[in-house]
Design a protein around this motif. Structure first.
Motif, short mmCIF file in Angstrom:
data_model
loop_
_atom_site.label_atom_id
_atom_site.label_comp_id
_atom_site.label_asym_id
_atom_site.label_seq_id
_atom_site.Cartn_x
_atom_site.Cartn_y
_atom_site.Cartn_z
N CYS A 114 -7.05 -4.24 -3.33
CA CYS A 114 -6.30 -3.19 -2.65
C CYS A 114 -5.97 -2.09 -3.66
O CYS A 114 -6.03 -2.29 -4.87
N THR A 115 -5.66 -0.90 -3.15
CA THR A 115 -5.29 0.24 -3.99
C THR A 115 -3.91 0.72 -3.57
O THR A 115 -3.67 0.95 -2.38
N VAL A 133 -5.79 0.37 1.40
CA VAL A 133 -5.37 1.51 0.59
C VAL A 133 -3.99 1.95 1.08
O VAL A 133 -3.85 2.44 2.21
N VAL A 147 -7.81 1.10 5.75
CA VAL A 147 -7.88 2.34 4.99
C VAL A 147 -7.70 3.50 5.96
O VAL A 147 -8.59 3.76 6.76
#
Length: 194
Positions: A114-115, A133, A147
């Motif tokens: 994950c970001t 994200v 996302v």
């Protein structure tokens, strides 16, 4: 119990490492970092200067925790997940004075790959799915995926998905522990907090 540090790791002078913390192969902890007690930093982890990591945190392999990140107690950072600290980076433009603070509250889980885009707060016991994200704040106990990350449910402190209450609001129980939670559409909280 002193920290255990693998000989391939680099711990800069001034870094504070808590008792019982285990630091694995090829980790670099910068001088200004504070790492709590009973943590685990997996292979190839980087921890920047202006970073605070609480007690009982697990940071899996290949995670970089850049400046201006605060991780509270008992957080899980999955393999290869990403923190950022500049919102609009350019190689030719210095933005070291524009770092944005990121806070990960107690008990949260950040799934593999994950970001976390800088400047957000991840709520207590929130659960960020693998590959998501995150570009905005996440509520306590929220389960988010995709996302950009969107809430698809709620998670208990035990890491179990909570059932959806009828009509979107009401009391639900953790299927593993029986703990009661109150959901009111956009938030979730313990019915009987400690």
């Amino acid at each position: 119990m002193s920290p255990e540090i693998h000989p391939t790791s680099i711990i800069d002078d001034g870094a504070r490492i808590g008792d019982g913390t285990r630091i694995w192969h090829w980790v670099h902890v910068c001088a200004g970092a504070t790492i709590g007690r009973r943590c685990s930093l997996g292979q190839n982890v980087f921890v920047g200067n202006n970073v605070t990591v609480g007690d009982g945190v697990k940071i899996q392999n290949n995670v970089s925790v850049y400046d201006n990140v605060t991780i509270e107690d008992d957080v899980f950072c999955g393999p290869s997940m990403v923190f950022t600290n500049v919102y609009n980076p350019r190689a030719a433009v210095s933005r070291k004075n524009e770092y944005r603070d990121t806070i990960v509250r107690r008990g949260a889980t950040l799934g593999a790959n994950c970001t976390i885009v800088c400047g957000v707060t991840i709520g207590q016991f929130a659960f960020v799915g693998a590959g998501a994200v995150v570009s905005r704040d996440i509520s306590d106990f929220a389960l988010v995926v995709g996302v950009p990350a969107k809430r698809i449910g709620w998670m208990s402190r035990a890491g179990e998905r909570l059932p959806e209450p009828a009509g979107g609001s009401g009391e639900v129980k953790c299927p593993a522990t029986g703990e009661r939670y109150l959901v009111d559409g956009q938030s979730c909280r313990l019915a009987d907090p400690d």
